[in-house]
Write a protein that holds these residues in place. Structure first.
Motif, mmCIF file in Angstrom:
data_model
loop_
_atom_site.group_PDB
_atom_site.id
_atom_site.type_symbol
_atom_site.label_atom_id
_atom_site.label_comp_id
_atom_site.label_asym_id
_atom_site.label_seq_id
_atom_site.Cartn_x
_atom_site.Cartn_y
_atom_site.Cartn_z
ATOM 1 N N GLY A 22 0.815 -1.213 0.000
ATOM 2 C CA GLY A 22 0.000 0.000 0.000
ATOM 3 C C GLY A 22 0.846 1.259 0.000
ATOM 4 O O GLY A 22 0.427 2.305 -0.485
ATOM 5 N N ARG A 113 11.487 3.664 5.312
ATOM 6 C CA ARG A 113 11.825 4.862 4.544
ATOM 7 C C ARG A 113 13.214 5.361 4.907
ATOM 8 O O ARG A 113 14.030 5.686 4.052
ATOM 9 C CB ARG A 113 10.811 5.972 4.823
ATOM 10 N N ALA A 138 8.311 6.925 -10.721
ATOM 11 C CA ALA A 138 7.052 7.522 -11.159
ATOM 12 C C ALA A 138 5.987 6.449 -11.349
ATOM 13 O O ALA A 138 4.843 6.767 -11.601
ATOM 14 C CB ALA A 138 7.251 8.301 -12.449
ATOM 15 N N MET A 139 6.375 5.185 -11.199
ATOM 16 C CA MET A 139 5.480 4.063 -11.401
ATOM 17 C C MET A 139 4.793 4.170 -12.755
ATOM 18 O O MET A 139 3.573 4.150 -12.866
ATOM 19 C CB MET A 139 4.439 4.007 -10.278
ATOM 20 N N ARG A 140 5.628 4.290 -13.767
ATOM 21 C CA ARG A 140 5.085 4.494 -15.103
ATOM 22 C C ARG A 140 5.930 3.725 -16.111
ATOM 23 O O ARG A 140 7.130 3.567 -15.944
ATOM 24 C CB ARG A 140 5.087 5.990 -15.379
ATOM 25 N N PRO A 147 4.764 7.093 -23.051
ATOM 26 C CA PRO A 147 4.254 6.667 -21.749
ATOM 27 C C PRO A 147 2.882 6.011 -21.870
ATOM 28 O O PRO A 147 2.055 6.427 -22.677
ATOM 29 C CB PRO A 147 4.132 7.984 -20.963
ATOM 30 N N THR A 149 -0.608 4.372 -19.763
ATOM 31 C CA THR A 149 -1.354 4.432 -18.509
ATOM 32 C C THR A 149 -1.671 3.020 -18.056
ATOM 33 O O THR A 149 -2.450 2.329 -18.699
ATOM 34 C CB THR A 149 -2.678 5.198 -18.691
ATOM 35 N N LEU A 150 -1.052 2.615 -16.972
ATOM 36 C CA LEU A 150 -1.308 1.283 -16.442
ATOM 37 C C LEU A 150 -2.088 1.369 -15.136
ATOM 38 O O LEU A 150 -1.931 2.318 -14.382
ATOM 39 C CB LEU A 150 0.007 0.541 -16.192
ATOM 40 N N THR A 151 -2.904 0.373 -14.900
ATOM 41 C CA THR A 151 -3.600 0.292 -13.616
ATOM 42 C C THR A 151 -2.609 -0.223 -12.581
ATOM 43 O O THR A 151 -1.564 -0.777 -12.946
ATOM 44 C CB THR A 151 -4.794 -0.659 -13.703
ATOM 45 N N PRO A 152 -2.935 -0.089 -11.303
ATOM 46 C CA PRO A 152 -2.001 -0.526 -10.264
ATOM 47 C C PRO A 152 -1.593 -1.988 -10.415
ATOM 48 O O PRO A 152 -0.409 -2.325 -10.332
ATOM 49 C CB PRO A 152 -2.793 -0.310 -8.977
ATOM 50 N N TYR A 155 0.653 -2.492 -13.378
ATOM 51 C CA TYR A 155 1.990 -1.993 -13.106
ATOM 52 C C TYR A 155 2.800 -2.964 -12.259
ATOM 53 O O TYR A 155 3.980 -3.198 -12.493
ATOM 54 C CB TYR A 155 1.940 -0.637 -12.404
#
Lengths: 221, 221
Positions: A22, A113, A138-140, A147, A149-152, A155
């Motif tokens: 998450g 972190r 950037a999770m892309r 580029p 667009t992917l769903t979670p 990805y």
DNA sequence: ATGAAGCTGACAAATCGCTGACAGGCGCTG
DNA sequence: CAGCGCCTGTCAGCGATTTGTCAGCTTCAT
């Protein structure tokens, strides 16, 4: 950011994994010392969260072996509260931080972190496989520089295969990574997901080795 | 903007905290050196206000440990008036500025602003993102040059996203910076806040990447 | 040729994020 | 102190997107 979670209690592992996922990390899990040792020795992680009480090879020995082999990724050890002896031994073995159990998830995230920041800073943020570029920060994902667009969920699948490029990943492993040990799903869910991805990224992006699994990049005959 | 206030006298801490909160910062406090060290090491602050006279681990040691661990956030040290020795030691330890006690709150605020601005880089007091202009000094936001009235919480959200333009910020990170480590709130509070902001600033001001987070600036596919 | 493994398009369910309404809390004012 | 207004969290419902399921089809290995 890619994490290895070593925890033998499946329920606890699922909980922690959910929290870390998450928070945007890609989480892989090992439930015994052998697995943990092998994964930590052969794969690159940005952080390892290591529980000490393990079946088979115990956590402390795993850690020592990693360090002995020159593996320097940060390791966050989960200890029983107030166990000073363990902490001292852990420091010698090369642990970077401790978290006494039980702990708040927020505290786990904070320490994770801190460790990642301290060690890598920003780290190598992109993986390139064929025409694909995966920007893990950037999770892309880009195809030939364009580029997408992917769903979670999409990805996470691409990211996992990207991290394991040139290797055939069995469906069971992917399911485990994507869904944890929630076995409720139809086996076909994964195939449907792959189909959707190929539509977005191009059919060649993900390969199939019938009877074995999926892969990105080159797979040996 | 998220601040850590390290001060052992509860009354003074409460006063300073009130002033800083009133100025629009999210303030967390630590009343002893151990706490301070842990928080500063594991959390991200935009500024630390550090009193030197602490029970347990003293302020100077805390600062040295942070710097030793590669923590570079700006630190404003509160010293006794005219204590030259302390100032010199503090400079070596990595303090960014000093404020001799007793001080006017206005002076504290001015120095805090200066330090934060300097660390964010550019020294620029305003951030421009698309049609928005964020004046960090006056804490005002304009849309196409028309000033808007934002509530404190709204401003903090815009400000944070503005400082991290062109990057997707996960909800967890936003909650952390808006609310500190108070985890009590409903996840929907953030969504409600975003909705109110979009009503004031225009729907395009803040973008959503479903399943990932919010962003300002370019992050569109 | 045949059966199993995998693919695909359509549909349904679950989830996520948005929104308007409401309410508690806080400070201000009379 | 009561009354008022503003800020912000909570709730419930809606709509869109994402994801799982199903049924039928294709491909591959034997």
């Amino acid at each position: 950011m890619r994490l290895l979670l070593v925890e033998d209690d499946a329920r606890i592992a699922a909980d922690i994994s959910a929290v870390l996922t998450g928070a945007g990390y890609t989480v892989e899990t090992a439930s015994d010392g052998e697995d943990a040792w092998f994964l930590g020795d052969t794969e690159d992680y940005d952080l390892v969260v290591l529980d000490l009480g393990l079946p088979g090879l115990d956590g402390m020995s795993v850690l020592k072996r990693w360090r002995g082999n020159g593996r320097h990724m940060p390791v966050l050890v989960l200890t029983a509260r107030g166990s000073w002896a363990e902490r001292v031994e852990g420091i010698d073995a090369g642990a970077d931080d401790y978290l006494p159990k039980p702990f708040q998830f927020e505290e786990l995230l904070a320490r994770a972190r801190a460790l990642i920041r301290r060690s890598v800073g920003l780290g190598a943020a992109t993986i390139a496989v064929g025409p694909l570029t995966i920007d893990t920060r950037a999770m892309r994902v880009s195809v030939n520089g364009v580029p997408q667009t992917l769903t979670p969920l999409e990805y996470r699948l691409v990211s996992y295969l990207g991290h394991h490029r040139d290797r055939i990943v069995p469906p069971t492993e992917l399911q485990e990574h994507l869904y944890g040990d929630d076995f409720s799903r139809d086996a076909n869910a994964l195939e449907a997901l792959v189909a959707r991805l190929r539509k977005k990224l191009g059919a060649v992006a993900i390969g199939t080795r019938r009877g074995f699994g999926y892969y990105m990049g080159e797979s040996a005959p």
